[in-house]
Design an enzyme around this catalytic site. Structure first.
Site, PDB file in Angstrom:
ATOM      1  N   LYS A  16       2.420 -47.618  50.024  1.00 19.73           N
ATOM      2  CA  LYS A  16       1.335 -47.922  50.374  1.00 19.73           C
ATOM      3  C   LYS A  16       0.944 -48.369  51.820  1.00 19.73           C
ATOM      4  CE  LYS A  16      -1.241 -47.164  47.767  1.00 19.73           C
ATOM      5  NZ  LYS A  16      -1.689 -45.682  47.492  1.00 19.73           N
ATOM      6  N   GLY A  17       1.994 -47.970  52.837  1.00 16.21           N
ATOM      7  CA  GLY A  17       1.949 -48.265  54.059  1.00 16.21           C
ATOM      8  C   GLY A  17       0.858 -47.095  54.878  1.00 16.21           C
ATOM      9  N   TYR A 207     -10.073 -40.831  58.705  1.00 14.13           N
ATOM     10  CA  TYR A 207     -10.006 -39.540  59.507  1.00 14.13           C
ATOM     11  C   TYR A 207      -9.279 -38.468  58.549  1.00 14.13           C
ATOM     12  CZ  TYR A 207     -11.281 -41.542  63.913  1.00 14.13           C
ATOM     13  OH  TYR A 207     -11.964 -42.013  65.030  1.00 14.13           O
ATOM     14  N   GLY A 223      -7.046 -44.284  49.748  1.00 15.47           N
ATOM     15  CA  GLY A 223      -8.309 -45.010  50.325  1.00 15.47           C
ATOM     16  C   GLY A 223      -9.510 -45.576  49.201  1.00 15.47           C
TER      17      GLY A 223
END
Length: 259
Positions: A16-17, A207, A223
């Site tokens: 989750k980085g 992005y 996200g």
């Protein structure tokens, strides 16, 4: 003229980085080929016993001038992975993408939460997992994974700091290009990734990638909105990580803009 190569670079974490975003963005580079899936060779015993030829068989075909990269976020927190990777190639270059440890914990919870909802399993509120009997539940796996200093110590026993490049996950999401240019330099690659390779997707809030005439965004599982967390609980997490973060900054000779 192509063959399958053992990776010359591995994205070792953190979960989750932003490992998927980093891998897909690096895939733009003509001198990089990436493994399609997380291999879990060095952290899962049942895969490691299959041997190096099995590992190589899962890599993409590449030309001689290309670097093969795989990413398995579980490596960073694995007790066995540093030594096993070192045994394979002691001079390998490693990429580690990190973000604010508290944000990472919440993101970790969010992923598990959605997975449980989709599997029709019962779910718990974030606060009910993180706080037990009024105090922080430091045994919660997601909190353990965010103790970057504890895990980094194991890696530095086997690799020098100049073999590990740390990518700022918070920055990569807000402004990808500078972080990717640092990776290009670390891997001694020609500068090929450009600002035109990215466009901001208002709907998703991050992005997306434009390359080879195609546009693609990260999977919809990326996200996802985080739950709103009680301010007192947030402060407890910030406070708990503060000392660990300070120790990590000293270890890597670099500070990050974390709480």
């Amino acid at each position: 003229g192509t063959s399958r190569q053992i990776p010359q670079t591995i994205i070792i974490g953190v979960r989750k980085g932003g490992t998927r975003a980093l891998l897909e963005m690096l895939d733009i580079h003509p001198n990089i080929v990436v493994a399609a899936t997380e291999v879990h060779f060095f952290d899962w015993d049942e895969n490691y016993v299959k041997g190096i030829d099995w590992y190589r068989s899962l890599m993409p075909f590449s030309y001689g001038n290309q670097i093969t990269i795989e990413k398995t976020p579980g490596y960073f927190t694995s007790p066995q992975a540093p030594e096993r990777i070192h045994d394979m190639n002691s001079s390998i270059k490693l990429l580690l993408i990190l973000r604010d440890p508290t944000e990472r914990v919440i993101s970790d919870y969010t992923q598990v939460y959605y997975n449980r909802v989709e599997s029709h399993k019962p779910v718990q509120l974030f606060e009910d997992i993180v706080i037990k009997n009024g105090v922080l539940n430091t045994k919660y796996k997601a909190i353990q994974r965010s103790l970057y200093d504890v895990h980094m110590e194991k890696w530095l026993k086997h690799f020098s700091l100049d073999q590990i490049h740390i990518v700022d996950g918070n920055t990569l999401i807000k402004d990808p290009l500078p972080e990717l240019q640092k990776v290009e330099r670390f891997l001694n690659l020609p500068s090929r990734i450009m600002s035109s390779n990215f466009y901001f997707n208002q709907t998703k809030g991050f992005y997306c990638i434009r390359s080879d005439g195609r546009e693609r965004c990260l999977h919809e599982s990326k996200g996802r909105p985080h739950p709103l967390v009680n301010t007192t609980v947030l402060e407890q997490l910030y406070s708990y990580f503060r000392e660990h973060n300070a120790k990590f900054y000293r270890m890597v000779n670099h500070s990050f803009d974390w709480h």
